[in-house]
Design a protein around this motif. Structure first.
Motif, short mmCIF file in Angstrom:
data_model
loop_
_atom_site.label_atom_id
_atom_site.label_comp_id
_atom_site.label_asym_id
_atom_site.label_seq_id
_atom_site.Cartn_x
_atom_site.Cartn_y
_atom_site.Cartn_z
N LYS A 18 21.62 -38.06 -13.46
CA LYS A 18 20.84 -36.96 -12.53
C LYS A 18 20.82 -35.26 -12.86
CE LYS A 18 20.23 -40.67 -8.43
NZ LYS A 18 20.38 -42.13 -9.31
N SER A 19 22.42 -35.10 -13.24
CA SER A 19 22.45 -33.63 -13.16
C SER A 19 21.86 -33.31 -14.59
CB SER A 19 23.42 -33.16 -12.88
OG SER A 19 24.83 -34.07 -14.21
N PHE A 20 21.59 -34.10 -15.77
CA PHE A 20 21.28 -33.78 -16.88
C PHE A 20 19.72 -33.72 -16.99
CE2 PHE A 20 24.93 -35.91 -18.29
CZ PHE A 20 25.55 -35.47 -19.21
N THR A 21 18.99 -34.90 -15.80
CA THR A 21 17.68 -34.65 -15.68
C THR A 21 17.51 -33.60 -14.96
OG1 THR A 21 17.46 -36.98 -15.47
CG2 THR A 21 15.50 -35.62 -14.69
N CYS A 22 18.26 -33.15 -13.72
CA CYS A 22 17.82 -31.61 -13.20
C CYS A 22 18.06 -30.22 -14.06
CB CYS A 22 18.74 -31.42 -11.39
SG CYS A 22 18.28 -33.06 -10.51
N MET A 23 18.95 -30.68 -14.67
CA MET A 23 19.19 -29.39 -15.88
C MET A 23 18.06 -29.43 -17.11
SD MET A 23 22.53 -29.02 -18.34
CE MET A 23 23.56 -28.88 -17.48
N ALA A 24 17.41 -30.43 -17.12
CA ALA A 24 16.13 -30.55 -18.11
C ALA A 24 15.06 -30.14 -16.90
CB ALA A 24 16.01 -32.05 -18.35
N ILE A 25 14.99 -29.96 -15.33
CA ILE A 25 13.98 -29.55 -14.85
C ILE A 25 13.89 -28.02 -14.99
CG2 ILE A 25 12.84 -29.08 -12.50
CD1 ILE A 25 11.74 -31.71 -13.81
N MET A 26 14.99 -27.56 -15.17
CA MET A 26 15.55 -26.42 -15.23
C MET A 26 15.38 -25.44 -16.36
SD MET A 26 16.08 -26.30 -11.67
CE MET A 26 16.92 -24.17 -11.60
N GLN A 27 15.65 -26.03 -16.49
CA GLN A 27 15.19 -25.07 -18.16
C GLN A 27 13.57 -25.30 -18.72
OE1 GLN A 27 16.59 -28.24 -21.28
NE2 GLN A 27 18.97 -26.90 -21.63
N LEU A 28 12.78 -26.36 -18.08
CA LEU A 28 11.35 -26.67 -17.86
C LEU A 28 10.74 -25.26 -16.53
CD1 LEU A 28 10.73 -30.05 -18.74
CD2 LEU A 28 10.18 -28.28 -20.21
N GLN A 29 11.36 -24.92 -15.76
CA GLN A 29 11.63 -23.78 -15.53
C GLN A 29 11.57 -22.92 -15.29
OE1 GLN A 29 11.53 -23.52 -10.67
NE2 GLN A 29 13.46 -22.66 -11.53
N GLU A 30 12.34 -21.94 -16.79
CA GLU A 30 12.94 -20.87 -17.41
C GLU A 30 11.53 -20.80 -18.78
OE1 GLU A 30 16.85 -20.91 -19.02
OE2 GLU A 30 17.72 -21.94 -17.06
N GLU A 31 11.31 -22.30 -18.96
CA GLU A 31 10.56 -21.41 -20.07
C GLU A 31 8.62 -21.15 -19.33
OE1 GLU A 31 10.02 -24.68 -23.19
OE2 GLU A 31 12.13 -24.84 -22.76
N GLY A 32 8.70 -20.98 -18.09
CA GLY A 32 7.65 -21.09 -17.23
C GLY A 32 6.42 -22.57 -17.25
N LYS A 33 6.41 -23.71 -17.30
CA LYS A 33 6.50 -24.55 -17.25
C LYS A 33 6.13 -25.19 -16.11
CE LYS A 33 6.59 -25.29 -22.72
NZ LYS A 33 7.23 -26.17 -23.54
N LEU A 34 6.75 -24.94 -15.20
CA LEU A 34 6.66 -25.60 -13.77
C LEU A 34 7.60 -24.72 -12.81
CD1 LEU A 34 9.93 -27.13 -13.67
CD2 LEU A 34 8.80 -29.32 -14.50
N SER A 35 7.31 -24.69 -11.73
CA SER A 35 8.26 -24.50 -10.46
C SER A 35 9.01 -25.91 -10.35
CB SER A 35 7.81 -23.18 -10.01
OG SER A 35 8.16 -23.70 -8.56
N VAL A 36 10.32 -25.60 -9.51
CA VAL A 36 10.81 -26.40 -8.88
C VAL A 36 9.33 -26.60 -7.85
CG1 VAL A 36 13.11 -26.67 -10.01
CG2 VAL A 36 12.79 -25.01 -7.86
#
Length: 474
Positions: free
Chosen positions: A66-84
């Motif tokens: 689950k932490s890997f999955t959240c890390m992937a979401i954070m990376q996508l947020q950093e790229e501006g592709k989504l916001s949590v």
């Protein structure tokens, strides 16, 4: 590596636990400031062949995924592709809950913190159906969930359609109630996939595992080729009232919920991964996420109980006055695992075993107590006893059931109705009041908390037990 003073007594303690619980094999590894300071293998990766375990032996890590999955979401947020803080339906328009207004309010943050308002649902079993059907040790489980297993849940779309049809009551408005949800994390995998344009597995491989040099971390052991250094799986079963631990080959898998718990890894790889949280985003010479993203992942966003909180895919617990304990456990057939990071001490650790329901909390706590010079059995937290009026206690008894198949019972121990007990399987555990609606019980020498959840009129509707809220059976 020089011997630490605590090692001999700690290893005796581990060996006693392994013998008591019949754990076939385990590996424990600790690093300080990124350097390996302790490693020890116990037992075997294959008991019958007496095959040894080392830092590169591959075990299941279950929900640490689950932490890997959240890390992937954070990376996508950093790229501006989504916001949590984006609504989930922005990316998953077909996602539905029993309440249309709530569906629109549930954000990615609510998924990552288990606060979307879902009670425990039975989705995981039909999601694993194809791998369960070929497993002789899973027959009892399949019989228990027969009604739910008419069709496998193979895809993210299947999972959303399944949830939409399921009759259940939401626990409360999004963000208000913590209850562990594998479904939410399965669907975070769907969001990673739709936003990145890659499969969830490929995304994790390219953006986390490869940069970290985690060559022995895979979703399928077949990816390791002919490599034999993977563990055999073991499970417990009762045979004429006697508990026995049996070989249970065959990894369970759930394509639609893979993002919730299906990675396999080695101790060496996991220490490298844990370092990302210790350093604020760096490991193996690569920046994986920003320091700000690590801060968001490790912030105590939601309370689980009086002592524990949850960040994004990580538990956040106090460990003494000076230290924070970041952690996640994982468990599935043939595996029990725990990863931890104590950032203030520069310490990271991983414990991997090849049996379900191994005493991982005892092992982890014993390790921490040994390293920090505390008596072996010191608990994570202590609580003061409270007196509770009898009429209050009389509301508590009942049976509490979860959609995942768990059942616990609260009842009075005696006629005097002064002592409540928690009944789990054959264990009858006395309860001690330690806070409003909160009681402590001790099982296998580990203190745990339960909490009664009430309707506004005071009537008890659920029991928060472990990390799940279990509705009271009527």
């Amino acid at each position: 590596m020089k011997m630490n003073e605590w090692e001999a007594s700690f290893e005796d303690y581990v060996q006693r636990l392994m013998d008591d619980f019949q754990v076939p094999g385990a590996v424990i590894a600790v690093a300080k400031d990124g350097e390996l300071t302790y490693e020890k293998a116990f037992g075997y990766r294959d008991r019958e062949k007496q095959a040894p375990i080392d830092l590169d032996t591959v075990f299941g890590i279950g929900s640490i995924t689950k932490s890997f999955t959240c890390m992937a979401i954070m990376q996508l947020q950093e790229e501006g592709k989504l916001s949590v803080h984006d609504p989930v339906i922005t990316y998953l328009p077909e996602f539905r809950t029993p309440d249309e207004v709530q569906t629109k309010r549930i954000t990615i943050h609510h998924f990552m913190t288990h606060t979307l308002g879902f009670p425990p649902l039975p989705s995981l079993i039909p999601a694993m159906l194809p791998s369960l059907q070929g497993d002789p040790t899973a027959q009892e489980l399949l019989q228990h969930f027969e009604a739910q297993c008419k069709h496998p849940i193979d895809t993210f779309e299947d999972l959303m359609a399944y949830i939409e049809k399921l009759p259940f009551e939401l626990l409360g408005p999004a963000g208000t109630e913590f209850s562990y949800s594998n479904e939410a994390f399965g669907l975070l995998g769907a969001i990673v996939e739709r936003v990145s344009g890659k499969t969830y597995e490929a995304y994790v491989q390219e953006h986390i595992l490869q940069p970290l040099g985690m060559k022995r971390t895979v979703f399928h052991v077949e990816e390791l080729g002919e490599d034999a250094n993977t563990t055999m799986l073991y499970t417990c079963r009762m045979n004429d009232g006697v508990r026995e631990v049996v070989r249970a080959p065959g990894w369970w898998d759930a394509p639609s919920i893979r993002a919730a718990g299906f990675l396999k890894s080695s101790a060496r790889d996991m220490l490298r991964y844990a370092d990302v949280y210790r350093t604020g985003g760096l490991s193996n010479g690569a920046r994986i996420i920003s320091g700000d993203s690590v801060s968001q992942m490790t912030a105590p966003h939601v309370r689980i109980d009086l002592s524990r909180s949850y960040g994004y895919g990580l538990g956040v617990f106090p460990f003494s006055e000076d230290y924070t304990f970041l952690t996640h456990t994982g468990g599935l057939k043939g595996m029990t695992a725990q990863m931890f990071i104590i950032p203030e001490a520069g310490v990271t650790g991983i414990l991997l075993t090849n049996m379900d329901d191994a005493p991982i909390t005892n092992l982890t706590l014993g390790l921490l107590n040994s390293m920090f010079g505390r008596p072996l059995e010191t608990q994570f937290a202590t609580f003061s006893k409270r007196e509770v009026p009898l009429d209050y206690l009389q509301q508590c008894p009942g049976t509490y059931k979860s959609g995942e198949g768990d059942v616990v019972e609260i009842r009075f121990f005696d006629e005097a109705q002064r002592q409540l007990v928690l009944v789990i399987g054959n264990d009858v555990l006395p309860l001690c009041s330690v806070g409003e609606d909160t009681f402590l019980f001790t099982r296998h020498n580990i203190d745990s908390l339960i909490r009664f959840v009430r309707y506004p009129d005071g009537e008890i509707k659920r029991l928060a037990f472990g990390s799940r809220q279990m509705p009271k059976a009527i």
